[in-house]
Design a protein around this motif. Sequence first.
Motif, PDB file in Angstrom:
ATOM      1  N   PHE A 229      29.321  37.987  36.703  1.00 48.93           N
ATOM      2  CA  PHE A 229      30.081  36.739  36.693  1.00 48.93           C
ATOM      3  C   PHE A 229      30.300  36.320  35.242  1.00 48.93           C
ATOM      4  N   SER A 230      31.428  35.709  34.980  1.00 50.95           N
ATOM      5  CA  SER A 230      31.808  35.396  33.602  1.00 50.95           C
ATOM      6  C   SER A 230      31.142  34.140  33.054  1.00 50.95           C
ATOM      7  N   SER A 231      30.548  33.322  33.924  1.00 56.53           N
ATOM      8  CA  SER A 231      29.871  32.107  33.469  1.00 56.53           C
ATOM      9  C   SER A 231      28.957  31.609  34.574  1.00 56.53           C
ATOM     10  N   MET A 232      28.034  30.721  34.221  1.00 52.91           N
ATOM     11  CA  MET A 232      27.172  30.125  35.231  1.00 52.91           C
ATOM     12  C   MET A 232      27.959  29.227  36.181  1.00 52.91           C
ATOM     13  N   PRO A 233      28.896  28.386  35.698  1.00 57.67           N
ATOM     14  CA  PRO A 233      29.686  27.602  36.647  1.00 57.67           C
ATOM     15  C   PRO A 233      30.438  28.483  37.654  1.00 57.67           C
ATOM     16  N   GLU A 234      30.949  29.622  37.192  1.00 58.62           N
ATOM     17  CA  GLU A 234      31.647  30.516  38.130  1.00 58.62           C
ATOM     18  C   GLU A 234      30.681  31.017  39.197  1.00 58.62           C
ATOM     19  N   PHE A 235      29.486  31.422  38.786  1.00 58.30           N
ATOM     20  CA  PHE A 235      28.499  31.907  39.750  1.00 58.30           C
ATOM     21  C   PHE A 235      28.073  30.788  40.694  1.00 58.30           C
ATOM     22  N   ALA A 236      27.841  29.593  40.153  1.00 64.35           N
ATOM     23  CA  ALA A 236      27.425  28.469  40.975  1.00 64.35           C
ATOM     24  C   ALA A 236      28.499  28.116  42.000  1.00 64.35           C
TER      25      ALA A 236
END
Length: 244
Positions: A229-236
């Motif tokens: 995933f490219s960022s934590m917000p994207e994963f979240a």
Amino acid sequence: MTLTEDFKQARERYLVSRGKSLTAIRAALIDMDGVLYDSMPLHARAWHQMMEENGVRTSVDEFFLYEGMTGPATIDLIFQRELGRRASDKECKELYARKGEIFRSFGQKPIMPGADIMLSTMQRLGWKRVLVTGSAQMSLLSHIDNDYPGAFSPEDRITALDVRKGKPDPEPYLRGLGKAGCLAEEAVVVENAPLGVRAGVAAGCFTIAVTTGPVTRKEFEKEGAHIIFSSMPEFADFLSSLPQ
């Protein structure tokens, strides 16, 4: 292809490689620095400053690649490269203490955007959450309960003080599986460091890489991350879309 489809296919390929059919996820083994806290830039600066004080040549960015290793292992690695010898136990203890002193001087470390949503969503999904960190920095570990109340019980934490071999050895994640009380196929690893990804894969877990620093996607692919995933917000946000 959507992230949900990507995840489903990656999970299916992983299970086939393990000789398993559809297996539910029961636990998440979660790294700390760079996943729960946006602390890696400060760790890297502290490492570099400490080494510079002692006349040892390093670059700031290289420490992102060593994330997950224990402090003594990192010192020994650099000593062998730059000085052509192993670091003594005394040197490791003193230099790591100095690095910690510098790190603490930077003050409060920011939480990672999206990490709170990730943890609350995992709880909704019924995943047991286990902290698996290569850190022994009590200055950060002590903030976990305040910053993420109830996310990790005291007995559901593996730190550098609990293992003989740190990441990239699988021992931390194997011990995490023991805390979770589940099989490797029933757990996911959440990592932001290539060596952590290597450890998760070696432990047999479905390993998720989240790029929260300067490390390129290629480095995670080389270590066998099952999905990136490219960022934590994207994963979240992805986790939030999953049905209970």
